[in-house]
Design an enzyme around this catalytic site. Sequence first.
Site, PDB file in Angstrom:
ATOM      1  N   LYS A   1       0.861  -1.192   0.000  1.00 44.98           N
ATOM      2  CA  LYS A   1       0.000   0.000   0.000  1.00 44.98           C
ATOM      3  C   LYS A   1       0.893   1.237   0.000  1.00 44.98           C
ATOM      4  O   LYS A   1       1.885   1.290   0.741  1.00 44.98           O
ATOM      5  CB  LYS A   1      -0.905  -0.027   1.229  1.00 44.98           C
ATOM      6  CG  LYS A   1      -1.955   1.070   1.270  1.00 44.98           C
ATOM      7  CD  LYS A   1      -2.896   0.877   2.469  1.00 44.98           C
ATOM      8  CE  LYS A   1      -3.953   1.962   2.563  1.00 44.98           C
ATOM      9  NZ  LYS A   1      -4.870   1.781   3.707  1.00 44.98           N
ATOM     10  N   SER A  50      -9.825   1.907   2.641  1.00 41.02           N
ATOM     11  CA  SER A  50      -8.899   2.643   1.808  1.00 41.02           C
ATOM     12  C   SER A  50      -7.845   1.764   1.126  1.00 41.02           C
ATOM     13  O   SER A  50      -7.196   2.212   0.193  1.00 41.02           O
ATOM     14  CB  SER A  50      -8.181   3.698   2.651  1.00 41.02           C
ATOM     15  OG  SER A  50      -7.383   3.074   3.642  1.00 41.02           O
ATOM     16  N   SER A  90     -10.212  -0.357   6.906  1.00 36.46           N
ATOM     17  CA  SER A  90      -9.609  -0.283   5.564  1.00 36.46           C
ATOM     18  C   SER A  90      -8.918  -1.530   5.060  1.00 36.46           C
ATOM     19  O   SER A  90      -8.540  -1.583   3.895  1.00 36.46           O
ATOM     20  CB  SER A  90      -8.617   0.867   5.507  1.00 36.46           C
ATOM     21  OG  SER A  90      -9.308   2.063   5.306  1.00 36.46           O
TER      22      SER A  90
HETATM   23  N1  GLN Z   1     -13.170   4.483   6.049  1.00 33.71           N
HETATM   24  C1  GLN Z   1     -12.605   4.939   7.290  1.00 33.71           C
HETATM   25  C2  GLN Z   1     -12.139   6.362   7.152  1.00 33.71           C
HETATM   26  O1  GLN Z   1     -12.347   6.927   6.146  1.00 33.71           O
HETATM   27  C3  GLN Z   1     -11.481   4.026   7.709  1.00 33.71           C
HETATM   28  C4  GLN Z   1     -10.253   4.252   6.929  1.00 33.71           C
HETATM   29  C5  GLN Z   1      -9.130   3.372   7.338  1.00 33.71           C
HETATM   30  O2  GLN Z   1      -9.307   2.375   8.028  1.00 33.71           O
HETATM   31  N2  GLN Z   1      -7.935   3.765   6.956  1.00 33.71           N
HETATM   32  O3  GLN Z   1     -11.577   6.928   8.034  1.00 33.71           O
END
Ligand code: GLN
Length: 485
Positions: free
Chosen positions: A81, A156, A180
Amino acid sequence: MSELYKLGIKEAAEGLAAGAFSSVELTQAVIDRVHEKDGEIGAYLTFDEEGALAAAEAADEKRLGQGAQSPSLLGIPVAIKDLINVKGQPCTCASKILKGYVSPYDATVIRNLKAAGAVCAGRVNMDEFAMGSSTENSGLGVTHNPYDLSRVPGGSSGGSAAAVGGDLAIAALGTDTGGSIRQPASFCNIVGLKPSYGRVSRYGVTAFASSLDQVGPMTKSVEDAAMLLQVLAGHDEMDGTTPKESVPDYVKALEGASLKGVKLGLPKEYYEVSGVDPEVKRITDEAIKSCEAAGAELVEVSLPHTEYAMAVYYIVAPAEASANLARFDGVRYGHRSERSDDVFNLYARSRAEGFGPEVKRRIIMGTYVLSSGYYDAYYGRASKVRTLIRRDFETAFQKVDALLTPVAPTPAFRIGEVQDPLTMYLNDLFTIPGSLAGNCSISVPAGFAATEGAKLPVGVQFICDAYREEKLLAVGMAFETIVRG
Ligand code: GLN
């Protein structure tokens, strides 16, 4: 031979050990597959092909010297990532503000992977600074779901999930702050494991919300997740949240994995929420029934503070993000505005030009809740409620071994379909509470939703108490065996 890219870690490791193919051949197969398919999927941001093949060659040589003693990840390509630092490679966090930035050092997880001989050369897309649930917030391009190109891969860690789900990678690293790893794993039919807070070092991983962030494996099977976690986990002097205790043998913990006699908790609050897609409900219900048929004892439990989790997260995470992202000021890293005539304008314009809309929204929210006079009312109170949420789980885990819940309220949605940020935030309804509590959880493929003529993957989530990854993996693997039939 030509379809080596389809392999997971375990099969690839076995093939390499048996001499059926070399790491160069395996890595080349992945590169060829990326050339063939990534035009339509868009999982990768960059791929250092030359570096990958050189690392693969070095791994092949090492294997000659070490033979059967070779570590299990030797010569296996892993997609990274794009917020995890790999020395000499770009690390953009999918943000325009980090365009052109090259990492001067390896994150600890990368050091561990390289020490095990893994090939870390492909960098995958994500929501900008890991803020989002669809990868649509990437400042650098769209990623498509390999199961339906008109849909999102989740986020994400959407690039990681699309790469593994579309067989463009053997395995990948993702990060999970509020869901995410798990939600994109569910959307792309792969396994995603969020380790307990502190299990894996965060050193060299660009910080979003420091009290929540964890790196974890995104893989084609539960056993692969165990193999990868084994290499990632452990104490690191550079991250004070990682305990000194030794890491259990996660692969060994899978021996004889079974659901017989396992007490599986069903948190009633998770099953009472409205707005869950009927297909997700059906697949979750079937998962519950098959666990019961396999000998699990179902127990209804209550996590009474669940309803506050989303509100707490959207105070804590933006607050920490606003502090963490202050370092991107146009001076030290990446983009610098050319329209600045004094230092204040340099900061303001570099940030205005470099950050995308969701990141700006989080910085504004976070700065507000931390501002003097509001700190106690927001961050202070949110931290107290967070403690109550953690206690809910502790109480539940006195009665049960693991919890079984949906991962996300819906299967993958269409690109562009969710415009409203609050609707997007609701994707993490079932994953955020565990993140706030710091326990470990895994998303395991459970079936396919028949939605508008498409067949969309849906996973279920198992949650275990902090530092019970052995149990989590064993339960996940027993369930995976049932699903695979
Ligand atoms: N979707 C959540 C956010 O936007 C979690 C994102 C994540 O786990 N990095 O914060």
